[in-house]
Write a protein that holds these residues in place. Sequence first.
Motif, PDB file in Angstrom:
ATOM      1  N   SER A  32     -35.703 -55.269 -60.544  1.00 55.13           N
ATOM      2  CA  SER A  32     -36.389 -54.318 -59.686  1.00 55.13           C
ATOM      3  C   SER A  32     -35.493 -53.983 -58.505  1.00 55.13           C
ATOM      4  N   VAL A  33     -35.313 -52.687 -58.263  1.00 54.47           N
ATOM      5  CA  VAL A  33     -34.469 -52.218 -57.162  1.00 54.47           C
ATOM      6  C   VAL A  33     -35.316 -51.347 -56.244  1.00 54.47           C
ATOM      7  N   ASP A  34     -35.325 -51.678 -54.960  1.00 51.68           N
ATOM      8  CA  ASP A  34     -36.115 -50.928 -53.983  1.00 51.68           C
ATOM      9  C   ASP A  34     -35.484 -49.577 -53.663  1.00 51.68           C
ATOM     10  N   PRO A  35     -36.287 -48.591 -53.263  1.00 52.70           N
ATOM     11  CA  PRO A  35     -35.727 -47.320 -52.796  1.00 52.70           C
ATOM     12  C   PRO A  35     -34.767 -47.551 -51.626  1.00 52.70           C
ATOM     13  N   GLY A  36     -33.614 -46.923 -51.683  1.00 50.48           N
ATOM     14  CA  GLY A  36     -32.632 -47.059 -50.622  1.00 50.48           C
ATOM     15  C   GLY A  36     -31.768 -48.288 -50.709  1.00 50.48           C
ATOM     16  N   GLU A  37     -31.956 -49.125 -51.718  1.00 49.85           N
ATOM     17  CA  GLU A  37     -31.177 -50.349 -51.853  1.00 49.85           C
ATOM     18  C   GLU A  37     -29.886 -50.070 -52.621  1.00 49.85           C
ATOM     19  N   PHE A  38     -28.827 -50.744 -52.225  1.00 55.40           N
ATOM     20  CA  PHE A  38     -27.531 -50.666 -52.911  1.00 55.40           C
ATOM     21  C   PHE A  38     -27.332 -51.996 -53.629  1.00 55.40           C
ATOM     22  N   VAL A  39     -27.457 -51.970 -54.947  1.00 54.49           N
ATOM     23  CA  VAL A  39     -27.361 -53.182 -55.758  1.00 54.49           C
ATOM     24  C   VAL A  39     -26.120 -53.100 -56.632  1.00 54.49           C
ATOM     25  N   THR A  40     -25.304 -54.148 -56.585  1.00 55.28           N
ATOM     26  CA  THR A  40     -24.111 -54.214 -57.420  1.00 55.28           C
ATOM     27  C   THR A  40     -24.326 -55.226 -58.540  1.00 55.28           C
ATOM     28  N   VAL A  41     -23.610 -55.027 -59.647  1.00 58.52           N
ATOM     29  CA  VAL A  41     -23.757 -55.875 -60.834  1.00 58.52           C
ATOM     30  C   VAL A  41     -22.378 -56.364 -61.258  1.00 58.52           C
ATOM     31  N   VAL A  42     -22.228 -57.685 -61.386  1.00 58.29           N
ATOM     32  CA  VAL A  42     -20.965 -58.265 -61.842  1.00 58.29           C
ATOM     33  C   VAL A  42     -21.237 -59.183 -63.031  1.00 58.29           C
ATOM     34  N   GLY A  43     -20.187 -59.443 -63.779  1.00 62.16           N
ATOM     35  CA  GLY A  43     -20.296 -60.333 -64.933  1.00 62.16           C
ATOM     36  C   GLY A  43     -19.091 -60.157 -65.830  1.00 62.16           C
ATOM     37  N   PRO A  44     -18.893 -61.057 -66.775  1.00 63.53           N
ATOM     38  CA  PRO A  44     -17.740 -60.978 -67.666  1.00 63.53           C
ATOM     39  C   PRO A  44     -17.819 -59.776 -68.597  1.00 63.53           C
ATOM     40  N   SER A  45     -16.680 -59.383 -69.144  1.00 57.84           N
ATOM     41  CA  SER A  45     -16.663 -58.300 -70.127  1.00 57.84           C
ATOM     42  C   SER A  45     -17.569 -58.654 -71.302  1.00 57.84           C
ATOM     43  N   GLY A  46     -18.366 -57.677 -71.729  1.00 52.00           N
ATOM     44  CA  GLY A  46     -19.237 -57.897 -72.870  1.00 52.00           C
ATOM     45  C   GLY A  46     -20.584 -58.501 -72.537  1.00 52.00           C
ATOM     46  N   CYS A  47     -20.912 -58.626 -71.241  1.00 53.51           N
ATOM     47  CA  CYS A  47     -22.191 -59.239 -70.873  1.00 53.51           C
ATOM     48  C   CYS A  47     -23.330 -58.226 -70.815  1.00 53.51           C
ATOM     49  N   GLY A  48     -23.040 -56.945 -71.017  1.00 52.25           N
ATOM     50  CA  GLY A  48     -24.107 -55.948 -71.059  1.00 52.25           C
ATOM     51  C   GLY A  48     -24.288 -55.151 -69.785  1.00 52.25           C
ATOM     52  N   LYS A  49     -23.319 -55.197 -68.872  1.00 50.43           N
ATOM     53  CA  LYS A  49     -23.455 -54.450 -67.619  1.00 50.43           C
ATOM     54  C   LYS A  49     -23.608 -52.953 -67.871  1.00 50.43           C
ATOM     55  N   SER A 187     -28.329 -41.350 -46.293  1.00 53.07           N
ATOM     56  CA  SER A 187     -29.339 -40.819 -47.209  1.00 53.07           C
ATOM     57  C   SER A 187     -30.351 -41.907 -47.537  1.00 53.07           C
ATOM     58  N   ASP A 188     -31.325 -41.536 -48.360  1.00 51.20           N
ATOM     59  CA  ASP A 188     -32.292 -42.507 -48.868  1.00 51.20           C
ATOM     60  C   ASP A 188     -31.952 -42.891 -50.305  1.00 51.20           C
ATOM     61  N   ARG A 189     -30.713 -42.667 -50.711  1.00 52.59           N
ATOM     62  CA  ARG A 189     -30.309 -42.843 -52.098  1.00 52.59           C
ATOM     63  C   ARG A 189     -30.319 -44.313 -52.511  1.00 52.59           C
ATOM     64  N   THR A 190     -30.754 -44.560 -53.732  1.00 53.15           N
ATOM     65  CA  THR A 190     -30.681 -45.881 -54.358  1.00 53.15           C
ATOM     66  C   THR A 190     -29.453 -45.909 -55.251  1.00 53.15           C
ATOM     67  N   VAL A 191     -28.679 -46.999 -55.188  1.00 57.25           N
ATOM     68  CA  VAL A 191     -27.457 -47.091 -55.982  1.00 57.25           C
ATOM     69  C   VAL A 191     -27.469 -48.377 -56.809  1.00 57.25           C
ATOM     70  N   LEU A 192     -27.176 -48.226 -58.106  1.00 58.55           N
ATOM     71  CA  LEU A 192     -26.930 -49.361 -58.994  1.00 58.55           C
ATOM     72  C   LEU A 192     -25.480 -49.233 -59.454  1.00 58.55           C
ATOM     73  N   PHE A 193     -24.645 -50.206 -59.088  1.00 61.16           N
ATOM     74  CA  PHE A 193     -23.190 -50.078 -59.165  1.00 61.16           C
ATOM     75  C   PHE A 193     -22.608 -51.238 -59.960  1.00 61.16           C
ATOM     76  N   VAL A 194     -21.973 -50.949 -61.091  1.00 63.85           N
ATOM     77  CA  VAL A 194     -21.347 -51.965 -61.936  1.00 63.85           C
ATOM     78  C   VAL A 194     -19.872 -52.091 -61.578  1.00 63.85           C
ATOM     79  N   THR A 195     -19.385 -53.325 -61.451  1.00 62.05           N
ATOM     80  CA  THR A 195     -17.980 -53.554 -61.152  1.00 62.05           C
ATOM     81  C   THR A 195     -17.537 -54.893 -61.737  1.00 62.05           C
ATOM     82  N   HIS A 196     -16.231 -55.005 -62.024  1.00 63.30           N
ATOM     83  CA  HIS A 196     -15.650 -56.288 -62.409  1.00 63.30           C
ATOM     84  C   HIS A 196     -15.174 -57.061 -61.187  1.00 63.30           C
TER      85      HIS A 196
END
Length: 261
Positions: A32-49, A187-196
């Motif tokens: 669950s990601v709140d409005p206006g939240e900047f959430v990043t996602v990390v994990g090994p290659s092949g984990c489904g990011k 802004s009020d933008r919500t961001v879901l950001f995948v990175t290694h």
Amino acid sequence: MPRRQAEAPAIDVRDLTVRFDDVCALDSVSLSVDPGEFVTVVGPSGCGKTTLLRSVGGLQSPTAGEVRVGGDDPESAQDAGDLGFVFQSHTLFPWKTALENVTFLRTLAGREPERDRARERLVAAGLGDVVDASPRELSGGMCQRVAIVRAMHLGASTLLMDEPFGELDELTRYDMAASVLDSWRDSDRTVLFVTHSVPEAVLLGDRVIVMADSPGRIVDSVSVSLARPRAEATMDSTAFTEQVAGIRQILRRHRTTLADR
């Protein structure tokens, strides 16, 4: 910590499972990601990011579970122009100039293209000399910067970014990260950001989602305790170093070696 709390999440993923034949790319993932939240996602290659991001964006159908964006299904959010993407590859239209590429998505969403503002964004991204150039006249890194500017210019309430800085050199990578943060903060933008990159995840995020593989799943959610706004000097602080080290420890704890697969 998130900038604000809200009753209705901007992104709501419930028990998401995605299978490709005998491979379980995601196993009962909930996020669950709140409005206006900047959430990043990390994990090994092949984990489904990337599979998670594509599922949120309506580009991958779930095997089981549900995804909602702003209370709607992802396809409806995308049709309304409320969902923007930046992929690992730029996906620019080769027959359009850099400026036309940036304004096109707003036009497609039925919004004023705001050409002057688009030009300003390109200049700020160091692309002022190539606004009228086609993608074939630009380097891969320049094309990726155009794609990032295009997504920010769309003005979607939710932005999905899949390793968008991967083709950029180190200095340009930081400059674009700072530009994304500036635009997000205004802004009020919500961001879901995948990175290694764990340091990149900590620098950008309110929260870092840590994933593991075999099968793909979320193993932790770490709140970033660094004050905003953040700058290059933030990365030299003890607090930053400790947060990065803590997330790396989580990744090591859940690491699956090739021999285990």
